[in-house]
Design an enzyme around this catalytic site. Structure first.
Site, PDB file in Angstrom:
ATOM      1  N   GLN A 155      -5.930   8.946 -31.379  1.00 38.33           N
ATOM      2  CA  GLN A 155      -4.446   7.836 -30.951  1.00 38.33           C
ATOM      3  C   GLN A 155      -5.150   6.973 -30.013  1.00 38.33           C
ATOM      4  O   GLN A 155      -4.780   5.871 -29.284  1.00 38.33           O
ATOM      5  CB  GLN A 155      -3.213   8.522 -30.460  1.00 38.33           C
ATOM      6  N   ASP A 201       6.817  13.198 -24.026  1.00 37.81           N
ATOM      7  CA  ASP A 201       7.492  13.277 -24.397  1.00 37.81           C
ATOM      8  C   ASP A 201       8.821  14.097 -24.762  1.00 37.81           C
ATOM      9  O   ASP A 201      10.046  14.359 -25.051  1.00 37.81           O
ATOM     10  CB  ASP A 201       7.204  14.189 -26.052  1.00 37.81           C
ATOM     11  N   ASN A 223       3.577  16.186 -22.753  1.00 33.56           N
ATOM     12  CA  ASN A 223       3.116  14.838 -23.783  1.00 33.56           C
ATOM     13  C   ASN A 223       1.948  15.282 -23.523  1.00 33.56           C
ATOM     14  O   ASN A 223       1.180  16.683 -24.379  1.00 33.56           O
ATOM     15  CB  ASN A 223       2.510  13.862 -22.067  1.00 33.56           C
ATOM     16  N   LYS A 224       0.959  14.779 -25.040  1.00 39.68           N
ATOM     17  CA  LYS A 224      -0.309  14.630 -25.853  1.00 39.68           C
ATOM     18  C   LYS A 224      -1.174  15.448 -25.205  1.00 39.68           C
ATOM     19  O   LYS A 224      -1.542  15.481 -23.709  1.00 39.68           O
ATOM     20  CB  LYS A 224      -0.907  13.041 -25.538  1.00 39.68           C
TER      21      LYS A 224
END
Ligand code: MRU
Length: 347
Positions: free
Chosen positions: A196, A237, A247-248
């Site tokens: 990403q 998230d 989160n990621k």
């Protein structure tokens, strides 16, 4: 007609067209700029699962439009559509939050005729999308104000226009910080395995004229050791009631390295990402995706046949490693349960 974004914010990933939804296909960026045309809620749910649209706020917005599509096609299918959309991905709570808002409209309009229901759902989906853009601009101002002029920052994953209604969360702070002269250097981690950072964040930043430098994820601690960055700025998230932040994958490692090197750590997310029903990060479901995402790239196997892989795509950063959580409601510094409740406890 496509909405006209502000300068340095030229991308819109979720475009409502009145009776269908266009989603910028994030699986194929930056090689191809093409939109997936969704005509029903099942297509939207599949697009969320497949990462055509991704990023916590964008997932919620797309799902809201999926509900409108279901109502337009056949209001009798709304219950099933809500359930299918809700199950599309597990970690980003913005998905459930948006669907709860749409469910609230359905419940309130129970006695209404179908056209009235569609109209009310359309207004709600539009409101969700517009409020997200406004929240991002506010967070941009609030977050940038925390950064000393001339600073370097490192971000992770993609939190920009592609991941939201526009402008972005962490990337919104970076946009505002660069525009205001507070941020002098931007580094983006490539964000294995789905890239990403490399594919999406670098595309956004180059396109919007913001100079940025890509690093391998594994270069982050070394970068911090050189003194080039003063802040790590990430999205979220799901943020638990005590400030623990999902989160990621890789975010937790960045927070650990940041604390060791005296680099500050900022989480930027709208209030729709805060989940007071999760007391701590231990309550957050971490999405496990297909090991194939690690075992190959772009359809080509890169790892020996017979090998296994484990592919959690989010992690939880403990609140003790976070210096500031920035939302449109304000900044929570050194977050803990009491400070989170003071900011988010009563709407
Ligand atoms: O798997 P993804 O690409 O949906 O993960 C996205 C992230 O982890 C983002 O950092 C988060 O959703 C915030 S986006 C504003």
């Amino acid at each position: 007609m496509k909405p006209m974004p502000a300068a340095h914010d030229s991308i819109r990933a979720v475009l409502w067209q009145g009776d269908h939804l266009l989603l910028l296909d994030q699986r194929v960026l930056p090689a191809h700029e093409r939109y997936l045309d969704c005509r029903g809620s099942a297509e939207v749910a599949q697009a969320i699962t497949d990462l055509v649209v991704r990023g916590a706020p964008a997932i919620g917005i797309a799902a809201a439009w999926g509900v409108v599509l279901a109502a337009q096609r056949d209001p009798a299918t709304l219950g099933a559509a809500l359930a299918q959309l809700r199950a599309a991905r597990p970690t980003a709570v913005n998905l459930m939050w948006a669907l709860d808002r749409m469910r609230g409209v359905i419940d309130a309009a129970r006695a209404s005729a179908a056209p009235e229901l569609v109209e009310r759902l359309t207004r709600e989906a539009q409101a969700i999308q517009h409020e997200d853009l406004a929240a991002n601009r506010r967070m941009g101002e609030l977050g940038a104000a925390l950064i000393a002029p001339g600073s370097g920052v490192l971000t992770h994953c993609n939190t920009g226009s592609l991941a939201t209604a526009g402008y972005g969360t962490a990337l919104g702070v970076i946009r505002a910080g660069v525009a205001g002269g507070r941020i002098a250097r931007v580094y983006a981690g490539e964000t294995r395995p789905w890239l990403q950072g490399a594919r999406l964040t670098m595309w956004e930043l180059v396109r919007d004229g913001i100079p940025a430098t890509l690093i391998a994820d594994s270069a982050a601690a070394h970068l911090m050791q050189t003194g080039a960055v003063q802040w790590v700025i990430v999205g979220a998230d799901r943020i638990a009631a005590n400030g623990d932040t999902a989160n990621k994958i890789g975010t937790y490692s960045l927070a650990l390295a940041a604390r060791h090197h005296g680099v500050r750590f900022m989480v930027v997310a709208p209030a729709s990402t805060v989940d007071l029903a999760s007391a701590s990060g231990a309550d957050i479901e971490i999405e496990l995706r297909d090991p194939a995402e690690l075992l190959g790239y772009a359809g080509t196997r890169t790892v020996v046949e017979g090998a296994q892989a484990w592919n959690p795509v989010f992690d939880v950063t403990p609140h003790t490693l976070i210096d500031a959580i920035v939302s449109e409601r304000g900044v929570v510094e050194q977050p803990d349960a009491a400070r989170m409740a003071a900011c988010f406890g009563a709407a």
